[in-house]
Design a protein around this motif. Sequence first.
Motif, mmCIF file in Angstrom:
data_model
loop_
_atom_site.group_PDB
_atom_site.id
_atom_site.type_symbol
_atom_site.label_atom_id
_atom_site.label_comp_id
_atom_site.label_asym_id
_atom_site.label_seq_id
_atom_site.Cartn_x
_atom_site.Cartn_y
_atom_site.Cartn_z
ATOM 1 N N ASP A 115 22.814 6.804 16.005
ATOM 2 C CA ASP A 115 22.375 5.540 17.021
ATOM 3 C C ASP A 115 21.495 4.601 16.874
ATOM 4 O O ASP A 115 20.268 4.888 16.305
ATOM 5 N N ILE A 116 21.809 3.408 16.850
ATOM 6 C CA ILE A 116 21.002 2.303 16.797
ATOM 7 C C ILE A 116 20.175 2.108 18.098
ATOM 8 O O ILE A 116 20.821 1.923 19.247
ATOM 9 N N ASP A 117 18.794 2.321 18.040
ATOM 10 C CA ASP A 117 18.051 2.154 19.302
ATOM 11 C C ASP A 117 17.074 0.911 19.341
ATOM 12 O O ASP A 117 16.157 0.955 18.579
ATOM 13 N N SER A 118 17.730 -0.038 20.205
ATOM 14 C CA SER A 118 16.865 -1.469 20.252
ATOM 15 C C SER A 118 16.197 -1.178 21.587
ATOM 16 O O SER A 118 14.991 -1.698 21.557
ATOM 17 N N SER A 119 16.425 -0.597 22.518
ATOM 18 C CA SER A 119 15.956 -0.487 24.149
ATOM 19 C C SER A 119 14.714 0.544 24.017
ATOM 20 O O SER A 119 13.932 0.481 24.912
ATOM 21 N N GLY A 120 14.767 1.409 23.189
ATOM 22 C CA GLY A 120 13.946 2.601 23.224
ATOM 23 C C GLY A 120 14.378 3.840 24.144
ATOM 24 O O GLY A 120 13.739 4.767 24.098
ATOM 25 N N VAL A 121 15.597 3.612 24.682
ATOM 26 C CA VAL A 121 16.260 4.783 25.396
ATOM 27 C C VAL A 121 16.400 5.929 24.452
ATOM 28 O O VAL A 121 16.013 7.130 25.123
ATOM 29 N N CYS A 122 17.146 5.817 23.564
ATOM 30 C CA CYS A 122 17.320 6.845 22.646
ATOM 31 C C CYS A 122 16.391 7.605 22.267
ATOM 32 O O CYS A 122 16.287 8.972 22.402
ATOM 33 N N GLU A 123 15.255 6.982 21.554
ATOM 34 C CA GLU A 123 14.014 7.855 21.324
ATOM 35 C C GLU A 123 13.288 8.645 22.427
ATOM 36 O O GLU A 123 12.749 9.612 22.057
ATOM 37 N N GLU A 124 13.593 8.150 23.681
ATOM 38 C CA GLU A 124 12.822 8.816 24.604
ATOM 39 C C GLU A 124 13.773 10.080 25.332
ATOM 40 O O GLU A 124 13.122 10.846 25.881
ATOM 41 N N ARG A 125 15.005 10.179 25.037
ATOM 42 C CA ARG A 125 15.727 10.971 25.857
ATOM 43 C C ARG A 125 15.956 12.280 24.915
ATOM 44 O O ARG A 125 16.228 11.982 23.744
ATOM 45 N N ALA A 126 16.654 13.367 25.519
ATOM 46 C CA ALA A 126 17.015 14.357 24.806
ATOM 47 C C ALA A 126 18.681 14.441 25.175
ATOM 48 O O ALA A 126 19.196 13.887 26.234
ATOM 49 N N ALA A 127 19.478 14.894 23.981
ATOM 50 C CA ALA A 127 20.881 14.839 24.246
ATOM 51 C C ALA A 127 21.381 16.250 23.836
ATOM 52 O O ALA A 127 20.732 16.720 22.899
ATOM 53 N N PRO A 128 22.516 16.597 24.328
ATOM 54 C CA PRO A 128 22.950 18.019 23.830
ATOM 55 C C PRO A 128 23.851 17.796 22.473
ATOM 56 O O PRO A 128 24.330 18.741 22.122
ATOM 57 N N LEU A 129 24.004 16.596 21.735
ATOM 58 C CA LEU A 129 24.372 16.499 20.622
ATOM 59 C C LEU A 129 23.461 16.104 19.377
ATOM 60 O O LEU A 129 22.234 15.762 19.795
ATOM 61 N N ARG A 130 23.926 16.150 17.990
ATOM 62 C CA ARG A 130 22.717 15.783 17.223
ATOM 63 C C ARG A 130 22.756 14.278 17.018
ATOM 64 O O ARG A 130 23.624 13.634 17.089
ATOM 65 N N ILE A 131 21.333 13.881 17.024
ATOM 66 C CA ILE A 131 21.289 12.421 16.990
ATOM 67 C C ILE A 131 20.219 12.006 15.875
ATOM 68 O O ILE A 131 19.118 12.746 15.599
ATOM 69 N N VAL A 132 20.701 10.987 15.079
ATOM 70 C CA VAL A 132 19.753 10.289 14.186
ATOM 71 C C VAL A 132 19.402 8.955 15.115
ATOM 72 O O VAL A 132 20.485 8.260 14.869
ATOM 73 N N CYS A 133 18.236 8.942 15.365
ATOM 74 C CA CYS A 133 17.838 7.787 16.023
ATOM 75 C C CYS A 133 17.355 6.675 15.304
ATOM 76 O O CYS A 133 16.206 6.826 14.869
ATOM 77 N N PHE A 134 17.915 5.589 14.962
ATOM 78 C CA PHE A 134 17.653 4.346 14.046
ATOM 79 C C PHE A 134 16.791 3.484 14.805
ATOM 80 O O PHE A 134 17.395 2.567 15.695
ATOM 81 N N ARG A 135 15.584 3.529 15.022
ATOM 82 C CA ARG A 135 14.728 2.344 15.770
ATOM 83 C C ARG A 135 14.876 1.221 15.131
ATOM 84 O O ARG A 135 14.677 1.031 13.955
ATOM 85 N N GLU A 136 15.340 0.113 15.818
ATOM 86 C CA GLU A 136 15.906 -1.105 15.386
ATOM 87 C C GLU A 136 14.782 -2.142 15.506
ATOM 88 O O GLU A 136 14.024 -2.322 16.339
ATOM 89 N N VAL A 137 14.366 -2.697 14.360
ATOM 90 C CA VAL A 137 13.449 -3.939 14.134
ATOM 91 C C VAL A 137 14.123 -5.215 13.573
ATOM 92 O O VAL A 137 15.013 -5.259 12.787
ATOM 93 N N LEU A 138 13.692 -6.418 14.362
ATOM 94 C CA LEU A 138 14.023 -7.557 13.532
ATOM 95 C C LEU A 138 13.023 -8.785 14.056
ATOM 96 O O LEU A 138 12.269 -8.371 15.209
#
Length: 396
Positions: A115-138
């Motif tokens: 999952d591409i994470d631009s808002s910071g939501v993915c990095e902050e949350r837990a989820a019941p499936l496996r996630i690779v959280c790609f923190r986006e920069v530009l």
Amino acid sequence: MLFRVRRLLLRSDRFLTDAALRVECGRVVEVLEKPGRIQGKTVDLDQGFVCPGFVNAHAHLELGGLAGRLTATGFVGWVRELVEARKSQGKADFARAFEGGVQRLLATGTTCVGDIDSSGVCEERAAPLRIVCFREVLDAGDPVRVPSALRRIQRALPKKRLFQEGLSPHAPYTTSPELLAGCAKILRRRPLPVAVHWAEIAEEEPWLLRGEGPLGELLRPPSTPLGQRGLELLKRSGLLDGRLLLIHGNHPAREDFERIARAGASVVHCPGTHRFFDRSAFPLRDYQRAGIPIALGTDSLASNEDLDMGREMELASQSFPEVEPREIFRWATEGGARALGLGDRLGRLEAGFEADFVQHPHEPADAREAVLALMGPARALKSWVAGSEVRTNADA
Ligand SMILES: [Zn+2]
């Protein structure tokens, strides 16, 4: 724990009837054929068939609130609409979209997502499936913005269950060489998977080489054009290696294939987005000829109708009817796992692999029938991640 399974698709070419999976500490430790009478605690899965969960190699779950809202058919107009629509979205909207996306992935048989994470939501949350959280920069190609872009990703994310960190410099045309170099420096300390939108549209090349073309409607023209193509920029910054996921790759140059193959990078094809923009054919055969691994992704609901990997497989099969469906299933499982750096743990069911599997309602007789049953809108009866049954909102 032993799972007794009536019909079991272990990988694209291995199907068993009457089998069992022994799972310990979240991993498959043994596959048993015709196990006979079993002592001890078992879970009986008589209905339908069981297969590895899909691995969706590219999504932007936070954009789910924009589903159906962007109507521009051209890419530049679409990006302009996206930027405008995002302004009306707050963190709560992104979080709601993320949660909804997770539920939809599970309901359609996906157990791992990049999952591409631009808002910071993915990095902050837990989820019941496996996630690779790609923190986006530009930095929109503006080196002045590099320090602030890098600030967010300097520190490693805390360890979380089912969660892995990745990094996503958005695209060669939205990241200055200085920002790419900053990312490469971080990656020397932290070996993370890296996702880059690359060669998605033909207009990237004239922009990067000469500062020309329609991307000038979105970006400020550089005082000196970079004079290099996207893959060259990635290579020079040290990002072109086996950890790289090249997202889209619709317009590679002839010399790119060998370089990508040599680096061991993967290409992620997103059939739904491809159809949304009515793009010319994805150069699959060239990638295959070069031996480049392919993965599938849904991309976001801002340019796709669903987050359903079964549908993505069906769209891929419609575009490439000559490709054996089991090969397409491999892209949706093992290909995604490999792209995300998890190829030795995910994408098939065998001893040593994660116990991430899904029960589907069909009753196929062999591997080919099982894969064909997965083509099209998918529906999971139940899912397990790391050996635990995943409860979804629908179960509540
Ligand atoms: Zn994307």
